[in-house]
Write a protein that holds these residues in place. Structure first.
Motif, PDB file in Angstrom:
ATOM      1  N   SER A  48     -21.158 -19.270 -28.882  1.00  0.00           N
ATOM      2  CA  SER A  48     -20.010 -20.165 -28.988  1.00  0.00           C
ATOM      3  C   SER A  48     -19.382 -20.058 -30.374  1.00  0.00           C
ATOM      4  O   SER A  48     -20.079 -20.071 -31.393  1.00  0.00           O
ATOM      5  CB  SER A  48     -20.432 -21.610 -28.720  1.00  0.00           C
ATOM      6  N   VAL A  49     -18.055 -19.934 -30.412  1.00  0.00           N
ATOM      7  CA  VAL A  49     -17.342 -19.849 -31.692  1.00  0.00           C
ATOM      8  C   VAL A  49     -16.654 -21.168 -32.025  1.00  0.00           C
ATOM      9  O   VAL A  49     -15.876 -21.241 -32.968  1.00  0.00           O
ATOM     10  CB  VAL A  49     -16.295 -18.706 -31.655  1.00  0.00           C
ATOM     11  N   ARG A  50     -16.973 -22.191 -31.266  1.00  0.00           N
ATOM     12  CA  ARG A  50     -16.331 -23.487 -31.497  1.00  0.00           C
ATOM     13  C   ARG A  50     -16.976 -24.221 -32.662  1.00  0.00           C
ATOM     14  O   ARG A  50     -18.198 -24.178 -32.847  1.00  0.00           O
ATOM     15  CB  ARG A  50     -16.411 -24.334 -30.226  1.00  0.00           C
ATOM     16  N   GLU A  51     -16.139 -24.904 -33.434  1.00  0.00           N
ATOM     17  CA  GLU A  51     -16.656 -25.689 -34.550  1.00  0.00           C
ATOM     18  C   GLU A  51     -17.315 -26.965 -34.051  1.00  0.00           C
ATOM     19  O   GLU A  51     -18.289 -27.443 -34.615  1.00  0.00           O
ATOM     20  CB  GLU A  51     -15.518 -26.017 -35.523  1.00  0.00           C
ATOM     21  N   ASN A  52     -16.787 -27.533 -32.964  1.00  0.00           N
ATOM     22  CA  ASN A  52     -17.337 -28.756 -32.393  1.00  0.00           C
ATOM     23  C   ASN A  52     -18.558 -28.405 -31.548  1.00  0.00           C
ATOM     24  O   ASN A  52     -18.436 -27.686 -30.558  1.00  0.00           O
ATOM     25  CB  ASN A  52     -16.275 -29.433 -31.524  1.00  0.00           C
ATOM     26  N   PRO A  53     -19.755 -28.852 -31.921  1.00  0.00           N
ATOM     27  CA  PRO A  53     -20.947 -28.479 -31.156  1.00  0.00           C
ATOM     28  C   PRO A  53     -20.969 -29.091 -29.762  1.00  0.00           C
ATOM     29  O   PRO A  53     -21.709 -28.641 -28.891  1.00  0.00           O
ATOM     30  CB  PRO A  53     -22.098 -29.014 -32.013  1.00  0.00           C
ATOM     31  N   GLY A  54     -20.151 -30.134 -29.536  1.00  0.00           N
ATOM     32  CA  GLY A  54     -20.106 -30.767 -28.231  1.00  0.00           C
ATOM     33  C   GLY A  54     -21.178 -31.829 -28.066  1.00  0.00           C
ATOM     34  O   GLY A  54     -22.091 -31.973 -28.889  1.00  0.00           O
ATOM     35  N   PHE A  55     -21.074 -32.559 -26.966  1.00  0.00           N
ATOM     36  CA  PHE A  55     -22.027 -33.623 -26.664  1.00  0.00           C
ATOM     37  C   PHE A  55     -22.994 -33.113 -25.606  1.00  0.00           C
ATOM     38  O   PHE A  55     -22.591 -32.553 -24.589  1.00  0.00           O
ATOM     39  CB  PHE A  55     -21.265 -34.853 -26.149  1.00  0.00           C
ATOM     40  N   PHE A  56     -24.298 -33.273 -25.848  1.00  0.00           N
ATOM     41  CA  PHE A  56     -25.299 -32.776 -24.900  1.00  0.00           C
ATOM     42  C   PHE A  56     -26.491 -33.718 -24.879  1.00  0.00           C
ATOM     43  O   PHE A  56     -27.002 -34.122 -25.925  1.00  0.00           O
ATOM     44  CB  PHE A  56     -25.752 -31.372 -25.287  1.00  0.00           C
ATOM     45  N   GLU A  57     -26.939 -34.062 -23.662  1.00  0.00           N
ATOM     46  CA  GLU A  57     -28.067 -34.979 -23.537  1.00  0.00           C
ATOM     47  C   GLU A  57     -28.772 -34.730 -22.204  1.00  0.00           C
ATOM     48  O   GLU A  57     -28.136 -34.448 -21.187  1.00  0.00           O
ATOM     49  CB  GLU A  57     -27.567 -36.429 -23.598  1.00  0.00           C
ATOM     50  N   VAL A  58     -30.091 -34.803 -22.221  1.00  0.00           N
ATOM     51  CA  VAL A  58     -30.906 -34.734 -21.001  1.00  0.00           C
ATOM     52  C   VAL A  58     -31.531 -36.109 -20.796  1.00  0.00           C
ATOM     53  O   VAL A  58     -32.198 -36.639 -21.696  1.00  0.00           O
ATOM     54  CB  VAL A  58     -32.009 -33.663 -21.117  1.00  0.00           C
ATOM     55  N   ARG A  59     -31.289 -36.682 -19.599  1.00  0.00           N
ATOM     56  CA  ARG A  59     -31.782 -38.033 -19.326  1.00  0.00           C
ATOM     57  C   ARG A  59     -32.661 -38.043 -18.072  1.00  0.00           C
ATOM     58  O   ARG A  59     -32.289 -37.466 -17.046  1.00  0.00           O
ATOM     59  CB  ARG A  59     -30.621 -39.002 -19.077  1.00  0.00           C
ATOM     60  N   GLU A  60     -33.785 -38.731 -18.164  1.00  0.00           N
ATOM     61  CA  GLU A  60     -34.590 -38.993 -16.975  1.00  0.00           C
ATOM     62  C   GLU A  60     -34.125 -40.322 -16.393  1.00  0.00           C
ATOM     63  O   GLU A  60     -34.155 -41.351 -17.089  1.00  0.00           O
ATOM     64  CB  GLU A  60     -36.076 -39.043 -17.329  1.00  0.00           C
ATOM     65  N   VAL A  61     -33.658 -40.304 -15.153  1.00  0.00           N
ATOM     66  CA  VAL A  61     -33.066 -41.500 -14.539  1.00  0.00           C
ATOM     67  C   VAL A  61     -33.814 -41.827 -13.250  1.00  0.00           C
ATOM     68  O   VAL A  61     -34.334 -40.934 -12.569  1.00  0.00           O
ATOM     69  CB  VAL A  61     -31.566 -41.292 -14.241  1.00  0.00           C
ATOM     70  N   PRO A  62     -33.849 -43.111 -12.874  1.00  0.00           N
ATOM     71  CA  PRO A  62     -34.620 -43.490 -11.677  1.00  0.00           C
ATOM     72  C   PRO A  62     -33.894 -43.266 -10.359  1.00  0.00           C
ATOM     73  O   PRO A  62     -34.520 -43.014  -9.336  1.00  0.00           O
ATOM     74  CB  PRO A  62     -34.890 -44.987 -11.905  1.00  0.00           C
ATOM     75  N   ASP A  63     -32.550 -43.350 -10.359  1.00  0.00           N
ATOM     76  CA  ASP A  63     -31.848 -43.295  -9.074  1.00  0.00           C
ATOM     77  C   ASP A  63     -30.403 -42.847  -9.260  1.00  0.00           C
ATOM     78  O   ASP A  63     -29.933 -42.611 -10.385  1.00  0.00           O
ATOM     79  CB  ASP A  63     -31.883 -44.667  -8.381  1.00  0.00           C
ATOM     80  N   ALA A  64     -29.658 -42.752  -8.127  1.00  0.00           N
ATOM     81  CA  ALA A  64     -28.263 -42.302  -8.143  1.00  0.00           C
ATOM     82  C   ALA A  64     -27.365 -43.266  -8.903  1.00  0.00           C
ATOM     83  O   ALA A  64     -26.331 -42.868  -9.445  1.00  0.00           O
ATOM     84  CB  ALA A  64     -27.755 -42.122  -6.713  1.00  0.00           C
TER      85      ALA A  64
END
Length: 679
Positions: free
Chosen positions: A549-565
């Motif tokens: 990636s050549v973008r200066e903005n690293p972006g938003f990234f998250e991994v979440r464990e969730v219980p349901d829809a």
């Protein structure tokens, strides 16, 4: 960066923009005022000319919110007359289309013109005689900022363009946009490659390969308009959603005559109502099936055992069986298409009769030969020796008659492979058959064996990695006398027959001399997201260069464990607070449950391909349809379910790689089950 003042450069640039828009409006009004009543000989000519005028008016539309020009070049010296497109002086405004004033002097130069090329390729190391490159920033259609690079000034250090970065990272609402303002040097080199050669672009997610392919079409139409107007152009995409997503790019560049289709559209000789299991589909898509079909078509030819006797007046002319056999074998040896050979056969027989007439002292001409070729005895012989072949009936017989298939697949398909493709139940007719997509491709191959397929001047094939060898052959027939732009990513191949190498694919396409280019700079996918997704590459495409990636903005990234829809829907709600579009991508089997959860939460959503609006910016995307689509923010639901939804793990991991790389600004991965070990 500069801000407006009462009398500064930005004000003068705004003035030039206003004048350019007025000039474009005058150009359109000139076309609208044309009177064609005195120049058309008949109503047909009038209709054709009226249509051409209407298309020209559409091409001259001033699209609201789309900048008329996005850059400026100030040259050290005046470019040659062959470069300047008739312009005078050393300053050129670069835009999506050519605009001239009432005297014919250019106010905006088309981005495809030679004089515009340094806008994309000039650098501090190679300024290409450019003293200043100016980029413009817009809010909607209003010019709000500019940024200068003095390429020949050694005291000014090279730097990243903030306006360029902002344009690349601008939130996405609606269909795909053009990238004329942000084309990079390596992309421009591909875009401007010549019409005569085929180019294959291997590019990971966010490298702009689709945009490069579309802009190459626009460039070729500019550079070879008359030729391509005669021969035609075609863009082939993986599905209707994808085609709808990209359909506004070429019109925004003033190109309205490019047809778009899927491979299924191209081979729609029969209605597709059935499906194949993966094993059968792989065999039907194998290039070996072309040889089976060729044998089956040629098997209809029967060697003559009786002479042909032509009666003309009181004379009888006899062509013996051995001479007829020689004619038939010669046609077979030439290996021309079945239908063309069938059309040639009566003329060959008639010629044999004319030779006898000349030996007997007669002087027959071409009219006599044509008459003999239409003789009842000749027509009867042709019908018996070289009967008509219906491609669909031929394929139906191969798929339902085990003995017929065995004869023509001997030494090509194993007995087990033959059993795999045979239908379990007999079928009464072609219309009653439940054809699969792979069957339709076989019928297209058989159709071409009988009669040549029309070839276009240029074809763009996107998401090419998912095509079978037989599908490549079907596309190759459509550009057999033209060229192609092949776009894809081997790591995103998600069919059981996905392409293993571009050399192999290009051989099936009939373009072994194609140049393979690789794009590795990622402009659309944030650094953190592409880094996470690239964990899968060693398992799905060993040896492939990861996207950087050549973008200066690293972006938003998250991994979440969730219980349901419900928590998945809540994540969507969070992302919808941001500007831009949001995609909720999930395994196809989980779409109904997520649909219920979204409805219960009162969150409106769209299907893939539907255009987002300010009111509805969430799209619910089955993982099987995510390829080629992009959203500002993505919630990826249950990665392991995406993997499990495919027939094998490698295909599942490739599908997951596609889903992980659809985000332009941010990604939330939600899961209740364990993540795949590869992540």
């Amino acid at each position: 960066m500069s801000t407006p003042s009462s009398d500064d450069p930005l004000s003068r640039e705004r003035s030039h923009l206003a004048s350019s828009r007025a000039a474009l409006r005058a150009m359109r009004e000139d076309v609208e005022s044309l009177d064609i009543s005195d120049v058309t000989a008949n109503w047909v000519n009038a209709e054709v000319l009226a249509h051409q005028i209407d298309e020209r008016i559409k091409a001259l539309a001033d699209l609201s919110g789309t900048p008329l020009f996005f850059g400026r070049l100030d040259y050290l010296h005046a470019p040659g007359a062959d470069q300047a497109e008739g312009a005078e002086g050393e300053r050129f405004y670069i835009g999506r289309r050519h605009v001239h004033d009432h005297d014919g002097d250019p106010m905006v130069i088309d981005w495809r013109a030679p004089v515009s090329q340094p806008f994309y390729r000039a650098s501090k190391k190679a300024p290409m005689d450019v003293a200043l490159r100016r980029r413009f920033g817009y809010t909607g259609g209003d010019l709000t900022a500019y940024e200068d690079e003095h390429l020949c000034d050694p005291s000014e250090a090279a730097r990243t363009s903030k306006l360029l970065q902002q344009e690349i990272e601008r939130p996405r609402v609606g269909p795909m946009r053009d990238i004329v303002a942000t084309i990079q040097p390596e992309q421009d080199e591909i875009v401007r490659s010549g019409l005569g050669g085929t180019v294959c672009v291997q590019g990971g997610p966010g490298t702009g390969k689709t945009a490069v392919g579309l802009h190459r079409v626009a460039y070729l139409l500019y550079a070879h308009r008359e030729r391509l107007a005669r021969t035609g152009t075609l863009v082939i995409g993986p599905n209707k959603s994808f085609l709808h997503y990209i359909e506004q790019v070429l019109p925004a560049l003033g190109e309205l005559a490019v047809r778009q289709a899927t491979v299924d559209d191209l081979v729609a000789h029969v209605e597709v109502r059935g499906t194949d299991d993966a094993a059968a589909a792989v065999i039907k898509g194998d290039a070996r099936m072309a040889e089976v079909l060729r044998r089956a078509v040629r098997s209809h030819v029967t060697m003559p055992t009786d002479p042909v006797v032509v009666v003309r007046g009181s004379r009888r002319w006899r062509v013996p069986a051995y001479e007829l056999e020689g004619i038939v074998r010669e046609l077979l040896d030439r290996d021309i298409r079945y239908g063309a050979a069938r059309e040639a056969l009566p003329q060959r027989i008639a010629h044999a009769v004319l030779v006898q007439m000349e030996r007997a002292g007669e002087a027959p001409d071409d009219r006599v030969q044509d008459a003999v070729a239409r003789n009842t005895a000749v027509k009867a012989a042709v019908k018996a020796i070289w009967p008509l072949v219906d491609p669909a009936k031929l394929v139906l017989r191969l798929l339902t008659d085990a003995d017929f298939l065995a004869v023509h697949a001997k030494g090509v398909l194993s007995e087990d492979e033959q059993k795999r493709v045979l239908w379990a139940k007999p079928v009464r007719s072609v219309k009653a058959a439940k054809w699969s997509a792979a069957d339709a491709v076989l019928i297209d191959e058989a159709t071409d064996l009988v009669q040549r397929t029309h070839s276009l001047g240029h074809v763009v094939l996107d998401e090419a990695q998912d095509l079978s060898p037989m599908q490549y052959r079907a596309v190759g027939r459509r550009c057999s006398t033209g060229s192609a732009t092949v776009l894809g990513d081997l790591a995103q191949g998600t069919t059981p027959w996905a392409t293993r190498s571009w050399d192999e694919a290009l051989a099936h396409l009939g373009k072994t001399d194609a140049v393979v280019e690789e794009l590795t700079a990622g402009f659309r996918v944030p650094t953190d997201v592409i880094t996470y997704a690239s964990r899968l590459l060693p398992h799905i495409a060993p040896g492939l260069t990861p996207v950087a990636s050549v973008r200066e903005n690293p972006g938003f990234f998250e991994v979440r464990e969730v219980p349901d829809a419900g928590e998945v829907v809540a994540a969507c709600g969070e992302l919808l607070r941001n500007e831009g579009s949001t995609g909720l991508i999930a395994a196809d089997a989980r779409i109904p449950a997520l649909t219920e959860a979204l409805v219960a939460a009162g969150i409106g959503f769209l299907d893939p391909g539907e255009e987002t609006t300010q009111e509805t910016r969430l799209t619910l995307v089955p993982a099987s349809l995510a390829k080629g689509l992009e959203y500002d923010y993505v919630v990826l639901d249950e990665p392991q379910a995406v993997v499990d939804g495919e027939p094998d793990e490698r295909t599942g991991l490739r599908r997951l790689y596609v889903a992980l790389t659809r985000a332009v600004s941010g990604l939330i991965v939600t899961h209740a089950a364990a993540l795949p070990a590869q992540l």
